[in-house]
Motif scaffolding. Structure first.
Motif, PDB file in Angstrom:
ATOM      1  N   LEU A 183       0.783  -1.077   0.040  1.00 11.55           N
ATOM      2  CA  LEU A 183      -0.044  -0.041   0.121  1.00 11.55           C
ATOM      3  C   LEU A 183       0.778   1.130   0.016  1.00 11.55           C
ATOM      4  O   LEU A 183       2.128   1.222   0.226  1.00 11.55           O
ATOM      5  CB  LEU A 183      -0.964  -0.023   1.260  1.00 11.55           C
ATOM      6  N   ASP A 184       0.201   2.362  -0.083  1.00  8.39           N
ATOM      7  CA  ASP A 184       0.946   3.645  -0.313  1.00  8.39           C
ATOM      8  C   ASP A 184       1.594   3.820   1.129  1.00  8.39           C
ATOM      9  O   ASP A 184       2.748   4.639   0.995  1.00  8.39           O
ATOM     10  CB  ASP A 184      -0.165   4.790  -0.504  1.00  8.39           C
ATOM     11  N   ASP A 185       1.152   3.408   2.212  1.00  8.76           N
ATOM     12  CA  ASP A 185       2.018   3.704   3.470  1.00  8.76           C
ATOM     13  C   ASP A 185       3.035   2.836   3.644  1.00  8.76           C
ATOM     14  O   ASP A 185       3.605   2.677   4.764  1.00  8.76           O
ATOM     15  CB  ASP A 185       0.884   3.637   4.713  1.00  8.76           C
ATOM     16  N   GLY A 186       3.251   1.687   2.726  1.00  8.71           N
ATOM     17  CA  GLY A 186       4.203   0.823   2.858  1.00  8.71           C
ATOM     18  C   GLY A 186       3.937  -0.422   3.582  1.00  8.71           C
ATOM     19  O   GLY A 186       4.892  -1.283   3.421  1.00  8.71           O
ATOM     20  N   SER A 187       2.764  -0.595   3.927  1.00  6.75           N
ATOM     21  CA  SER A 187       2.285  -1.885   4.750  1.00  6.75           C
ATOM     22  C   SER A 187       1.921  -2.961   3.509  1.00  6.75           C
ATOM     23  O   SER A 187       1.615  -2.414   2.542  1.00  6.75           O
ATOM     24  CB  SER A 187       1.311  -1.408   5.423  1.00  6.75           C
ATOM     25  N   ILE A 188       1.983  -3.988   3.914  1.00  2.00           N
ATOM     26  CA  ILE A 188       1.976  -5.186   3.008  1.00  2.00           C
ATOM     27  C   ILE A 188       0.754  -5.771   3.503  1.00  2.00           C
ATOM     28  O   ILE A 188       0.456  -6.352   4.477  1.00  2.00           O
ATOM     29  CB  ILE A 188       3.318  -6.349   2.946  1.00  2.00           C
ATOM     30  N   ARG A 189      -0.328  -6.065   2.537  1.00  2.00           N
ATOM     31  CA  ARG A 189      -1.388  -6.807   2.735  1.00  2.00           C
ATOM     32  C   ARG A 189      -1.502  -8.111   1.876  1.00  2.00           C
ATOM     33  O   ARG A 189      -0.939  -8.043   0.832  1.00  2.00           O
ATOM     34  CB  ARG A 189      -2.570  -6.059   2.506  1.00  2.00           C
ATOM     35  N   VAL A 190      -2.149  -9.373   2.460  1.00  2.00           N
ATOM     36  CA  VAL A 190      -2.164 -10.318   1.354  1.00  2.00           C
ATOM     37  C   VAL A 190      -3.729 -10.767   1.114  1.00  2.00           C
ATOM     38  O   VAL A 190      -4.588 -10.531   1.731  1.00  2.00           O
ATOM     39  CB  VAL A 190      -1.733 -11.589   2.575  1.00  2.00           C
ATOM     40  N   LEU A 191      -3.791 -10.810  -0.265  1.00  2.00           N
ATOM     41  CA  LEU A 191      -5.133 -10.795  -0.714  1.00  2.00           C
ATOM     42  C   LEU A 191      -5.138 -12.223  -1.111  1.00  2.00           C
ATOM     43  O   LEU A 191      -4.421 -12.790  -1.988  1.00  2.00           O
ATOM     44  CB  LEU A 191      -5.292  -9.871  -1.949  1.00  2.00           C
ATOM     45  N   ASN A 192      -6.445 -13.071  -0.989  1.00  2.00           N
ATOM     46  CA  ASN A 192      -6.732 -14.063  -1.945  1.00  2.00           C
ATOM     47  C   ASN A 192      -7.632 -13.681  -2.973  1.00  2.00           C
ATOM     48  O   ASN A 192      -8.560 -12.918  -3.002  1.00  2.00           O
ATOM     49  CB  ASN A 192      -7.663 -15.156  -0.942  1.00  2.00           C
ATOM     50  N   THR A 193      -7.459 -14.352  -4.165  1.00  2.00           N
ATOM     51  CA  THR A 193      -8.109 -13.926  -5.333  1.00  2.00           C
ATOM     52  C   THR A 193      -8.964 -15.409  -6.027  1.00  2.00           C
ATOM     53  O   THR A 193      -8.381 -16.374  -6.195  1.00  2.00           O
ATOM     54  CB  THR A 193      -7.187 -13.417  -6.665  1.00  2.00           C
TER      55      THR A 193
END
Length: 459
Positions: A183-193
């Motif tokens: 994300l723009d703030d540098g945090s990492i998110r995990v997405l399931n698609t």
């Protein structure tokens, strides 16, 4: 007014009648009536004006109106013509659709799921509101494109995701995969698609792909911690088993030496010692023997997982025969009567199953009542497993003790009452658990005990 689904035309022959000064308004709300008048006065007509109207029986329904002035030969306004069409059904459907869309949006927000659609021909990509929230971007200023999608993707996952997209375009099947975004703030998110082809063109090539993304970051973190804890627990169990094996194995030799010398001391100096000394030596010998028995049983317990097992079809009729042969002496001494129903053949390790039956049947013989032991063994198939039952007429026990009986070295009776180390049922439980089954008991004092255990019927 107009009947449902019909269009009716109204003609007003005077300005007074047209503007409603001499006739009652069929508008539900006066604001709607005033708005229609002003629009007609200003433009001389209006089209598709949707309002709620009043029927003669004072019920309301939705209509769409088209109205215009009509003139005389000199161009002077003579009145107006209004066509009214009943659109109640349309409004009901629109309301239901809006409610459904809101419910879907609420469900997506609760589950943190965003949906998207990719038109391959035009390159246009549309996102649901929740997907903007997942990416933490403003839908008023951010335009989703293939380029912006790539901008947010974690660099290490680009090739992996592109491979899935290529496969999706090739096979058109549903694809399910996880990837990371930054994300723009540098945090990492995990997405399931979850993505699949929704439409194909006339040449059979994908034209529209639809999918959903769910933010599973917290779930992944929990899974990671859980897996780490499982690994730590497995390592701890392995170390404990190793410790138990080494301890019990190495302790047996000095224990045998202590027991031998105490017995030698007892035999050689029995006549030279007083009663107290002989009693003390007797206590020491008994204690050493019990400790030796405990280390022996602990060694057997630790070997269940350590030793390699030969997995093959095991005939439980033969298992029972071998177990009864090993228990021949206590069976004859107690006049035990052992019966059984037909028993199945299940994959597993034969020696462990013999030990399992031997421990449970031996337990029933040991804790017998005044009557001769009567023990019955049965097995019933349940879906992908077998449920075994070993029922006896022994002394039974209080239901509050049923959870304790499988704890290693946990005894409900003193060694003077019933011999043994209290490890037999713990070994039985470990054997059952090793094959993925469960074991439990039901009992009442003076009414006997029934042991149940399940074994998966695996190929």
């Amino acid at each position: 007014m107009a009947s449902p689904s019909a269009a009716r035309m109204y003609r007003f022959n005077s300005i007074q009648e047209m503007i409603g000064t001499s006739t009652p308004s069929y508008f539900k709300n006066s604001e709607d009536r005033d708005f229609a008048r002003e629009k007609l006065k200003k433009y001389g007509k209006y089209n598709d004006y949707e309002v709620e109207a009043r029927r003669n029986d004072d019920t309301f329904f939705w209509v769409s109106q088209n109205a215009q002035y009509y003139y005389d030969d000199h161009g002077k306004i003579q009145g107006s013509e209004t066509i009214v069409r009943d659109i109640t059904v349309k409004k009901v459907i629109e309301a239901a659709l809006k409610k459904s869309e809101q419910s879907l949006a609420d469900a997506q927000h609760i589950a943190h799921i965003g949906s998207w659609e990719w038109n391959i021909k035009t390159g246009e990509i549309t996102w649901s509101n929740e997907l903007y929230l997942i990416y933490r971007v403003d839908p008023n200023t951010f335009t989703p494109t293939l380029s912006s999608f790539g901008d947010y993707m974690h660099p290490d996952d680009e090739e992996y995701v592109n491979n899935h997209v290529d496969q999706l375009l090739t096979d058109g099947k549903l694809h399910n995969f996880d990837f990371r975004i930054v994300l723009d703030d540098g945090s990492i998110r995990v997405l399931n698609t979850l993505a699949e082809v929704a439409e194909f063109d006339k040449n059979g090539k994908p034209s529209i792909i639809m999918g959903i993304n769910q933010d599973i970051t917290e779930r992944k973190e929990i899974e990671l911690k859980l897996n780490e804890n499982i690994k730590k627990l497995a390592q701890s169990n392995k170390e404990l088993e190793e410790f138990a094996y080494i301890t019990s194995h190495d302790l047996r030799e000095p224990l045998r030496m202590i027991t031998s010398f105490l017995q030698l001391l007892e035999r050689r100096y029995k006549d030279q010692l007083d009663e107290d000394a002989n009693e003390f030596i007797g206590f020491a010998v008994d204690g050493a023997k019990r400790l030796d028995a405990m280390t022996h049983d602990l060694l057997q317990y630790s070997r269940i997982n350590r030793e390699k097992r030969e997995i093959k079809p095991v005939n439980f009729e033969h298992v029972l025969e071998e177990a009864l042969l090993n228990l021949k002496v206590p069976i004859e001494e107690s006049n035990a009567v052992i019966t059984h129903d037909p028993l199945p053949t299940i994959n597993g390790d034969e020696q462990l199953k013999i030990r399992l039956f031997q421990n449970l049947i031996g337990n029933a013989i040991k804790y017998r009542s005044q009557e001769s032991p009567k023990i019955h063994i049965s097995a019933k198939k349940e879906k992908n497993q077998y449920l075994f039952c070993i029922k006896d007429n022994g002394i039974g026990m209080s239901p509050k003790h049923l959870e304790q009986i499988f704890i290693i070295f946990k005894r409900l009776h003193t060694p003077e009452e019933y011999e043994g180390t209290g490890i037999g049922l713990a070994i039985a439980q470990k054997i059952v658990h090793q094959q993925g089954g469960n074991i439990w008991a039901e009992s009442e004092p003076d009414k006997g005990t029934t042991f149940y255990f399940t074994l998966p019927n695996k190929k």
